[in-house]
Design a protein around this motif. Structure first.
Motif, PDB file in Angstrom:
ATOM      1  N   ASN A   1      48.886   7.882 -46.114  1.00  0.00           N
ATOM      2  CA  ASN A   1      49.739   9.038 -47.466  1.00  0.00           C
ATOM      3  C   ASN A   1      49.421   8.137 -48.659  1.00  0.00           C
ATOM      4  OD1 ASN A   1      50.078  10.622 -45.804  1.00  0.00           O
ATOM      5  ND2 ASN A   1      52.091   9.961 -45.036  1.00  0.00           N
ATOM      6  N   ASP A   2      49.569   6.923 -48.711  1.00  0.00           N
ATOM      7  CA  ASP A   2      49.918   6.395 -49.805  1.00  0.00           C
ATOM      8  C   ASP A   2      48.927   5.566 -50.482  1.00  0.00           C
ATOM      9  OD1 ASP A   2      52.225   7.178 -49.951  1.00  0.00           O
ATOM     10  OD2 ASP A   2      53.394   5.236 -48.915  1.00  0.00           O
ATOM     11  N   ILE A   3      47.810   5.304 -50.096  1.00  0.00           N
ATOM     12  CA  ILE A   3      46.405   4.699 -50.359  1.00  0.00           C
ATOM     13  C   ILE A   3      45.627   5.442 -50.168  1.00  0.00           C
ATOM     14  CG2 ILE A   3      45.094   2.406 -50.207  1.00  0.00           C
ATOM     15  CD1 ILE A   3      47.053   0.688 -49.267  1.00  0.00           C
ATOM     16  N   TYR A   4      45.074   5.834 -49.385  1.00  0.00           N
ATOM     17  CA  TYR A   4      43.673   6.942 -49.280  1.00  0.00           C
ATOM     18  C   TYR A   4      44.468   8.168 -49.909  1.00  0.00           C
ATOM     19  CZ  TYR A   4      40.554  10.140 -47.406  1.00  0.00           C
ATOM     20  OH  TYR A   4      38.748   9.991 -46.867  1.00  0.00           O
ATOM     21  N   GLY A   5      45.461   8.504 -50.286  1.00  0.00           N
ATOM     22  CA  GLY A   5      45.539   9.743 -50.278  1.00  0.00           C
ATOM     23  C   GLY A   5      46.033  10.086 -51.270  1.00  0.00           C
ATOM     24  N   ARG A   6      46.646   9.302 -51.654  1.00  0.00           N
ATOM     25  CA  ARG A   6      47.079   9.041 -53.829  1.00  0.00           C
ATOM     26  C   ARG A   6      45.685   8.564 -54.614  1.00  0.00           C
ATOM     27  NH1 ARG A   6      51.875   9.490 -55.485  1.00  0.00           N
ATOM     28  NH2 ARG A   6      51.692   7.182 -56.809  1.00  0.00           N
ATOM     29  N   PHE A   7      44.895   7.532 -53.592  1.00  0.00           N
ATOM     30  CA  PHE A   7      44.281   6.548 -54.667  1.00  0.00           C
ATOM     31  C   PHE A   7      42.250   6.865 -54.490  1.00  0.00           C
ATOM     32  CE2 PHE A   7      48.124   4.461 -54.834  1.00  0.00           C
ATOM     33  CZ  PHE A   7      48.667   4.517 -55.606  1.00  0.00           C
ATOM     34  N   ILE A   8      42.275   7.047 -53.347  1.00  0.00           N
ATOM     35  CA  ILE A   8      41.145   7.945 -53.373  1.00  0.00           C
ATOM     36  C   ILE A   8      40.035   9.192 -52.700  1.00  0.00           C
ATOM     37  CG2 ILE A   8      39.937   6.860 -50.694  1.00  0.00           C
ATOM     38  CD1 ILE A   8      41.754   4.411 -50.309  1.00  0.00           C
ATOM     39  N   LYS A   9      40.888   9.711 -51.651  1.00  0.00           N
ATOM     40  CA  LYS A   9      40.636  10.656 -51.402  1.00  0.00           C
ATOM     41  C   LYS A   9      42.022  11.737 -51.731  1.00  0.00           C
ATOM     42  CE  LYS A   9      37.394  13.698 -50.617  1.00  0.00           C
ATOM     43  NZ  LYS A   9      36.155  13.832 -51.291  1.00  0.00           N
ATOM     44  N   LYS A  10      42.093  12.511 -52.800  1.00  0.00           N
ATOM     45  CA  LYS A  10      43.538  13.395 -53.159  1.00  0.00           C
ATOM     46  C   LYS A  10      43.432  14.417 -52.626  1.00  0.00           C
ATOM     47  CE  LYS A  10      44.875  11.441 -57.527  1.00  0.00           C
ATOM     48  NZ  LYS A  10      46.175  11.645 -58.590  1.00  0.00           N
TER      49      LYS A  10
END
Length: 470
Positions: A263-272
């Motif tokens: 949620n906080d790394i992948y979903g916010r910075f890598i693949k929204k």
């Protein structure tokens, strides 16, 4: 959108802003938004580290037990064996596998406790023999001095409130429930079932100190009892209980860590705009990454004094400042802003680290001081920087539709209201009696331990009543 979509008190809510929220009658949520760059990321990263450290402690304890139980003393081998098992089934089975393992683990642990307790007590001559061989202070629940004194009890009480409010593993299980009413009942009943086990595990440990004095580490007490006292059939069952308990704890928190990373790394910075399939792959990859971190931290725990000291050190530094900004100010003071929250947390955690590692202050005082620093800094910085948070009331139609509505007769409604009031009063009175017993212990008063335990029993009775009428 169901009620679980309104996630609150979490490091990774599925919204664009970080929320510290509270719940009112299961339908209305009052959110205090602490919007600002880095707040959500800060809490997310914090919980990734915090939970990874916790499962590393559990893994370390399991490794120590396995070495004692099997006679195979390869530290690295047991780390790899347990890590591979729990990472694979968490990645493959997800939350369903975690729930099944938790339930099985609880049953096996209950059987293990009920097996070890009478055998160990019989070996020392039951309670009279235990009391005759131990120093009197070892049987005192509340002590004035010593490592685990009355200040330690107060510190653990505060840390327990923080855990019950913000623990990501606990919240992930809560959000898997059908509705908030089920969550309320489940949490209270879980506490009522689990708390007595703390006392049941302490007693065999005290027996081990008599039967096998001079054990190098406290983690070896119960495994030593198991190896030397249990017959073969019971030995295998108890070993399975130990292993299942440790793996279930690691699995549930490993799943929480993977969710936070996603949620906080992948979903916010890598693949929204990730698809469900991409999120599934990301969660599994995050489980593997968290597992690697867990292994690395486990190898460092011996240098921090062992499982108990290492864990108490980390929570005394990190947990109380988070409780202050998330619960005390996030819920109860609407003028707090994100600058005050970040400054309060950073100052509290840094102060705690200096006290613990630099000045070797005990865990109880580190907990109280780190929380106190955060308590002072947050309002000061919030006032200086201005821009108070906005209070937003959200009525969720989903919550209204999913809440259980029951048509009650006036008499039944009155009876339920009275029972809720009785349960609430019992909770309050029990807590005050417990607190009074702890403070009595600070003065070495007679019967302080008995008063504190009576307060706990009253508190649990109130909780049982509240769970019944929730």
């Amino acid at each position: 959108m169901d009620w679980r979509s309104r996630r609150f008190l979490s490091g990774g809510p599925p919204t664009d802003s970080f929320h510290f929220g509270g719940q009112h009658d299961y339908r209305q949520h009052q959110f205090v938004q602490l919007n600002g760059p880095g707040v959500r990321s800060l809490v997310g990263v914090l919980w990734v580290f915090r939970l990874t450290f916790w499962i590393s402690v559990v893994l370390y304890a399991g490794v120590m037990a396995a070495q004692q139980l099997t006679g195979i003393h390869s530290f690295v081998l047991w780390i790899l064996v347990f890590s591979v098992i729990v990472i694979v089934y968490t990645m493959a089975g997800g939350m369903w596998s975690i729930v099944l393992t938790n339930n099985l683990g609880f049953l096996l642990v209950m059987v293990s406790v009920l097996t070890v307790l009478p055998i160990s007590m019989r070996a020392v001559g039951w309670w009279p023999g235990l009391a005759a061989h131990l120093p009197p202070e070892h049987l005192e629940f509340v002590r004035q001095s010593g490592k685990y004194n009355w200040k330690f009890i107060l510190a653990i009480l505060l840390l327990g409130l923080q855990w019950a409010s913000l623990d990501q593993g606990l919240l992930q299980s809560a959000f898997s429930a059908r509705d908030p009413r089920v969550v309320s009942k489940g949490m209270i009943l879980s506490a009522l079932m689990i708390t007595p086990f703390a006392f049941l595990w302490i007693t065999p440990g005290l027996a081990a100190s008599i039967l096998y004095p001079g054990l190098p580490k406290g983690e070896l007490a119960v495994p030593t009892l198991i190896v030397h006292l249990l017959p073969s059939g019971a030995l295998g069952l108890v070993i399975c209980g130990f292993m299942a308990s440790g793996l279930s704890t690691i699995g549930s928190n490993l799943g929480a860590v993977a969710t936070l990373i996603t949620n906080d790394i992948y979903g916010r910075f890598i693949k929204k705009d990730a698809s469900p399939q991409q999120l599934l792959v990301a969660v599994r990859a995050a489980s593997l990454i968290a597992g690697v971190f867990m292994i690395a931290i486990t190898c460092l725990i011996p240098y921090l004094g062992g499982a108990v000291d290492a864990y108490l050190t980390i929570i005394s530094i990190l947990d109380m400042p988070l409780f202050v900004i998330a619960i005390v100010y996030g819920l109860l003071w609407k003028k707090a802003n994100w600058r005050g929250a970040i400054a309060a947390y950073a100052s509290g955690a840094i102060t705690g680290a200096i006290l613990r590692f630099g000045l070797n202050v005990d865990v109880a005082m580190v907990t109280l001081i780190s929380g106190g620093v955060a308590l002072l800094v947050c309002p000061i910085v919030s006032f200086v920087t201005g821009m108070p948070a906005e209070s937003v009331t959200i009525i969720s139609p989903a919550l209204v539709s999913e809440a259980t509505e029951v048509t009650e007769s006036p008499d039944h409604h009155r009876m339920m209201h009275n029972l809720r009031a009785i349960g609430t009063w019992a909770l309050g009175i029990g807590f005050l009696v417990f607190l009074g017993g702890v403070l009595m212990g600070s003065q070495s008063a007679a019967h302080a331990s008995a008063v504190a335990i009576v307060g706990m029993l009253i508190y649990f009775a109130g909780g049982a009543v509240r769970a019944k009428v929730a």
